[in-house]
Design an enzyme around this catalytic site. Structure first.
Site, PDB file in Angstrom:
ATOM      1  N   ARG A   1       0.555  -9.428  13.291  1.00  0.00           N
ATOM      2  CA  ARG A   1      -0.055  -8.446  12.955  1.00  0.00           C
ATOM      3  C   ARG A   1      -0.972  -8.971  11.493  1.00  0.00           C
ATOM      4  O   ARG A   1      -2.397  -8.556  11.695  1.00  0.00           O
ATOM      5  CB  ARG A   1       0.753  -7.391  12.274  1.00  0.00           C
ATOM      6  CG  ARG A   1       2.037  -6.650  13.355  1.00  0.00           C
ATOM      7  CD  ARG A   1       2.936  -6.018  12.624  1.00  0.00           C
ATOM      8  NE  ARG A   1       2.980  -5.404  11.830  1.00  0.00           N
ATOM      9  CZ  ARG A   1       3.920  -4.829  10.643  1.00  0.00           C
ATOM     10  NH1 ARG A   1       4.923  -5.685  10.630  1.00  0.00           N
ATOM     11  NH2 ARG A   1       3.314  -3.951   9.803  1.00  0.00           N
TER      12      ARG A   1
ATOM     13  N   ARG B   1      11.755  -5.747   4.125  1.00  0.00           N
ATOM     14  CA  ARG B   1      11.132  -4.311   4.261  1.00  0.00           C
ATOM     15  C   ARG B   1      12.039  -3.588   4.853  1.00  0.00           C
ATOM     16  O   ARG B   1      12.683  -3.851   6.333  1.00  0.00           O
ATOM     17  CB  ARG B   1       9.952  -3.973   4.187  1.00  0.00           C
ATOM     18  CG  ARG B   1       9.740  -2.971   4.641  1.00  0.00           C
ATOM     19  CD  ARG B   1       8.301  -2.203   5.040  1.00  0.00           C
ATOM     20  NE  ARG B   1       7.770  -2.783   5.723  1.00  0.00           N
ATOM     21  CZ  ARG B   1       6.530  -3.153   5.838  1.00  0.00           C
ATOM     22  NH1 ARG B   1       5.354  -2.039   4.938  1.00  0.00           N
ATOM     23  NH2 ARG B   1       5.430  -3.635   6.835  1.00  0.00           N
TER      24      ARG B   1
ATOM     25  N   LYS C   1       0.948  -1.322   0.120  1.00  0.00           N
ATOM     26  CA  LYS C   1      -0.304   0.354  -0.236  1.00  0.00           C
ATOM     27  C   LYS C   1       0.863   1.119  -0.082  1.00  0.00           C
ATOM     28  O   LYS C   1       0.757   2.104  -0.705  1.00  0.00           O
ATOM     29  CB  LYS C   1      -0.399   0.187   1.438  1.00  0.00           C
ATOM     30  CG  LYS C   1      -1.669  -1.019   1.116  1.00  0.00           C
ATOM     31  CD  LYS C   1      -2.492  -1.188   2.543  1.00  0.00           C
ATOM     32  CE  LYS C   1      -2.046  -1.067   3.651  1.00  0.00           C
ATOM     33  NZ  LYS C   1      -1.756  -2.390   4.333  1.00  0.00           N
TER      34      LYS C   1
ATOM     35  N   ARG D   1      -9.493   1.330   9.836  1.00  0.00           N
ATOM     36  CA  ARG D   1      -8.165  -0.119  10.083  1.00  0.00           C
ATOM     37  C   ARG D   1      -8.964  -0.942  10.809  1.00  0.00           C
ATOM     38  O   ARG D   1      -9.538  -2.364  10.975  1.00  0.00           O
ATOM     39  CB  ARG D   1      -7.230  -0.530  10.568  1.00  0.00           C
ATOM     40  CG  ARG D   1      -6.107  -0.709  10.119  1.00  0.00           C
ATOM     41  CD  ARG D   1      -4.531  -0.700  10.746  1.00  0.00           C
ATOM     42  NE  ARG D   1      -3.852  -1.303  10.497  1.00  0.00           N
ATOM     43  CZ  ARG D   1      -2.543  -0.761   9.534  1.00  0.00           C
ATOM     44  NH1 ARG D   1      -2.642   0.403   9.198  1.00  0.00           N
ATOM     45  NH2 ARG D   1      -2.043  -1.782   9.633  1.00  0.00           N
TER      46      ARG D   1
ATOM     47  N   ARG E   1      11.914  -2.146   9.815  1.00  0.00           N
ATOM     48  CA  ARG E   1      11.074  -2.079  11.530  1.00  0.00           C
ATOM     49  C   ARG E   1      10.608  -2.844  12.491  1.00  0.00           C
ATOM     50  O   ARG E   1      10.899  -4.057  12.166  1.00  0.00           O
ATOM     51  CB  ARG E   1       9.390  -1.615  10.682  1.00  0.00           C
ATOM     52  CG  ARG E   1       9.456  -0.309  10.415  1.00  0.00           C
ATOM     53  CD  ARG E   1       8.159   0.047   9.500  1.00  0.00           C
ATOM     54  NE  ARG E   1       7.055  -0.833   9.687  1.00  0.00           N
ATOM     55  CZ  ARG E   1       6.041  -0.840  10.036  1.00  0.00           C
ATOM     56  NH1 ARG E   1       5.736   0.176   8.456  1.00  0.00           N
ATOM     57  NH2 ARG E   1       4.759  -1.114   9.952  1.00  0.00           N
TER      58      ARG E   1
HETATM   59  P1  ADP Z   1       2.555  -1.855   3.253  1.00  0.00           P
HETATM   60  O1  ADP Z   1       2.345   0.023   2.884  1.00  0.00           O
HETATM   61  O2  ADP Z   1       1.344  -2.415   3.141  1.00  0.00           O
HETATM   62  O3  ADP Z   1       2.409  -2.224   4.483  1.00  0.00           O
HETATM   63  P2  ADP Z   1       4.756  -1.367   1.515  1.00  0.00           P
HETATM   64  O4  ADP Z   1       4.332  -0.303   0.550  1.00  0.00           O
HETATM   65  O5  ADP Z   1       5.764  -1.510   2.839  1.00  0.00           O
HETATM   66  O6  ADP Z   1       3.372  -2.198   2.278  1.00  0.00           O
HETATM   67  O7  ADP Z   1       5.566  -3.308   1.139  1.00  0.00           O
HETATM   68  C1  ADP Z   1       6.107  -3.704   1.916  1.00  0.00           C
HETATM   69  C2  ADP Z   1       7.308  -4.345   1.296  1.00  0.00           C
HETATM   70  O8  ADP Z   1       7.310  -5.231  -0.057  1.00  0.00           O
HETATM   71  C3  ADP Z   1       8.634  -3.440   1.004  1.00  0.00           C
HETATM   72  O9  ADP Z   1      10.191  -3.812   1.260  1.00  0.00           O
HETATM   73  C4  ADP Z   1       8.370  -3.182  -0.212  1.00  0.00           C
HETATM   74  O10 ADP Z   1       9.381  -2.280  -0.699  1.00  0.00           O
HETATM   75  C5  ADP Z   1       8.047  -3.838  -0.746  1.00  0.00           C
HETATM   76  N1  ADP Z   1       7.092  -4.152  -1.736  1.00  0.00           N
HETATM   77  C6  ADP Z   1       5.921  -3.342  -2.222  1.00  0.00           C
HETATM   78  N2  ADP Z   1       5.771  -3.328  -3.728  1.00  0.00           N
HETATM   79  C7  ADP Z   1       6.091  -4.895  -4.146  1.00  0.00           C
HETATM   80  C8  ADP Z   1       6.262  -5.706  -5.096  1.00  0.00           C
HETATM   81  N3  ADP Z   1       4.750  -5.593  -6.302  1.00  0.00           N
HETATM   82  N4  ADP Z   1       6.524  -6.413  -5.409  1.00  0.00           N
HETATM   83  C9  ADP Z   1       7.359  -6.590  -4.868  1.00  0.00           C
HETATM   84  N5  ADP Z   1       7.969  -6.057  -3.299  1.00  0.00           N
HETATM   85  C10 ADP Z   1       6.987  -5.053  -3.138  1.00  0.00           C
HETATM   86  P1  AMP Z   2       1.907  -0.065   9.695  1.00  0.00           P
HETATM   87  O1  AMP Z   2       2.570   1.635   8.769  1.00  0.00           O
HETATM   88  O2  AMP Z   2       0.075   0.906   8.594  1.00  0.00           O
HETATM   89  O3  AMP Z   2       1.928  -0.880   8.838  1.00  0.00           O
HETATM   90  O4  AMP Z   2       1.208   0.269  10.625  1.00  0.00           O
HETATM   91  C1  AMP Z   2       2.608   0.206  11.900  1.00  0.00           C
HETATM   92  C2  AMP Z   2       1.360   0.002  13.010  1.00  0.00           C
HETATM   93  O5  AMP Z   2       0.592   1.632  13.245  1.00  0.00           O
HETATM   94  C3  AMP Z   2      -0.109  -1.240  13.143  1.00  0.00           C
HETATM   95  O6  AMP Z   2       0.673  -1.878  13.315  1.00  0.00           O
HETATM   96  C4  AMP Z   2      -0.443  -0.509  14.188  1.00  0.00           C
HETATM   97  O7  AMP Z   2       0.223  -0.690  15.445  1.00  0.00           O
HETATM   98  C5  AMP Z   2      -0.280   1.366  14.049  1.00  0.00           C
HETATM   99  N1  AMP Z   2      -1.276   1.711  13.455  1.00  0.00           N
HETATM  100  C6  AMP Z   2      -1.491   2.087  11.670  1.00  0.00           C
HETATM  101  N2  AMP Z   2      -2.261   2.268  11.940  1.00  0.00           N
HETATM  102  C7  AMP Z   2      -3.548   2.217  12.422  1.00  0.00           C
HETATM  103  C8  AMP Z   2      -4.910   2.595  12.616  1.00  0.00           C
HETATM  104  N3  AMP Z   2      -5.521   3.001  11.375  1.00  0.00           N
HETATM  105  N4  AMP Z   2      -5.312   1.573  13.916  1.00  0.00           N
HETATM  106  C9  AMP Z   2      -4.606   1.374  14.499  1.00  0.00           C
HETATM  107  N5  AMP Z   2      -3.234   1.140  14.977  1.00  0.00           N
HETATM  108  C10 AMP Z   2      -2.722   1.465  13.606  1.00  0.00           C
END
Ligand code: ADP
Ligand code: AMP
Length: 218
Positions: free
Chosen positions: A171, A127, A13, A88, A160
Site C-alpha cells: 500500500r 489500528r 486522515k 488517489r 482490517r
Molecule cells: P488514515 O485514514 O489516513 O488511513 P487513520 O485516521 O485511520 O488513518 O489513522 C491510522 C491509525 O492511527 C488509527 O489507528 C488511528 O487511531 C491512529 N491515529 C490517527 N491519528 C493519530 C495521531 N495523531 N497519533 C497517533 N495515532 C493516530
Molecule cells: P483506505 O480506507 O482509504 O485506506 O482505503 C482502503 C483501500 O480501498 C485502498 O487500499 C484501495 O484498495 C481502496 N480505495 C480507497 N479509496 C480509493 C480510491 N480513491 N481509488 C482507488 N482505490 C481506493
C-alpha cells in the site's frame, strides 16, 4: 467548505476527517469506508473491489469515480464535504476537476498529511476499527475504554485485512507511485496546504484547525 484530505494510508486522515465533519457540520466521504461497506454487503461494487483491496492495490478509477460522483450530487453535500482517500490518482483528480467545473463550485483546500514512514507503519499496525459504526482506534495511541470494544456503539473492534504487515508495504508503494504525484498536482493549482501529521491526535487537530481557519479567511 469543500476539502480534500490527501496523504499516505494510516496518516490520520480518517481520524481528523471525523473531527472536522462534526465541527464544520459537513459530511465525510471516505472511499475506503464506502468500498468496505460494499465488500461486507457483497454488492456488485464490493465484489469487484474486494480482490484489489485485499492485495493493497487501488480499485479501478472508473469504479471509484462513479461512487464519489453519486455521493457528491446528494443534497447533504451541497454545503460542503470532506473527501477522505479520494482522489488517489491523477485520473481521479482530473475527473473530480471536471465534475466540480460542471457544478460551478470549487475545492477550497487540499490538506496534505505529511508524516514519517516509521510512524505510518506503527499507526497502521495498531489500528482497530469498529465493524458497526466505523469508529477508528489504535491499540496504544487511541485505545478504547474497554479492550476490543467500541466506546461509541459497544460492538467489537477488528483489524482490517489490509492492515496486516504483508499488505502495508504494497500500500505504501502504491501510494508513492500513484497518489504522491497529486501533491504537485494540487500545489500547481495553489490549493495545497501542508499539515504536519505527526504528534498526538489533538496536536494534529489544532494544526489542522489553524490551517483551515487561515484558508477560510483568505
Ligand atoms: P488514515 O485514514 O489516513 O488511513 P487513520 O485516521 O485511520 O488513518 O489513522 C491510522 C491509525 O492511527 C488509527 O489507528 C488511528 O487511531 C491512529 N491515529 C490517527 N491519528 C493519530 C495521531 N495523531 N497519533 C497517533 N495515532 C493516530
Ligand atoms: P483506505 O480506507 O482509504 O485506506 O482505503 C482502503 C483501500 O480501498 C485502498 O487500499 C484501495 O484498495 C481502496 N480505495 C480507497 N479509496 C480509493 C480510491 N480513491 N481509488 C482507488 N482505490 C481506493
Amino acid at each position: 467548505m469543500r476539502i480534500i484530505f490527501l496523504g499516505p494510508p494510516g496518516g490520520g486522515k480518517g481520524t481528523q476527517a471525523d473531527f472536522i465533519a462534526e465541527r464544520y457540520e459537513i459530511p465525510k466521504l471516505s472511499t475506503g469506508d464506502l468500498l468496505r461497506e460494499g465488500v461486507a454487503k457483497e454488492t456488485s461494487l464490493g465484489k469487484e473491489a474486494k480482490g484489489y483491496m485485499e492485495k493493497g492495490q487501488l480499485v479501478p478509477d472508473s469504479v471509484v469515480i462513479g461512487l464519489v460522483e453519486a455521493k457528491l450530487v446528494s443534497p447533504d453535500c451541497q454545503k460542503g464535504f470532506i473527501l477522505d482517500g479520494f482522489p488517489r490518482t491523477v485520473t481521479q483528480a482530473d475527473q473530480l476537476d471536471n465534475f466540480m467545473r460542471s457544478t460551478g463550485k470549487k475545492v477550497d483546500i487540499v490538506v496534505f498529511f505529511s508524516i514519517p514512514k516509521d510512524e505510518i507503519v506503527k499507526r497502521i499496525s495498531g489500528r482497530r476499527s469498529c465493524q458497526e459504526c466505523k469508529a477508528v482506534y489504535h491499540l496504544d495511541y487511541v485505545p478504547p475504554k474497554q479492550h476490543g470494544i467500541c466506546d461509541l456503539c459497544g460492538h467489537s473492534l477488528v483489524q482490517r485485512n489490509d492492515d496486516e504487515p504483508k499488505t502495508i508495504e504494497s500500500r505504501l508503494f502504491v501510494y508513492q507511485e500513484q497518489t504522491a504525484p497529486l501533491i504537485e498536482y494540487y500545489k500547481s493549482q495553489n490549493i495545497l496546504g501542508e499539515l504536519d501529521g505527526s504528534g498526538s491526535v489533538s496536536a494534529v487537530q489544532d494544526r489542522l484547525l489553524d490551517l483551515l481557519t487561515h484558508q477560510k479567511s483568505e
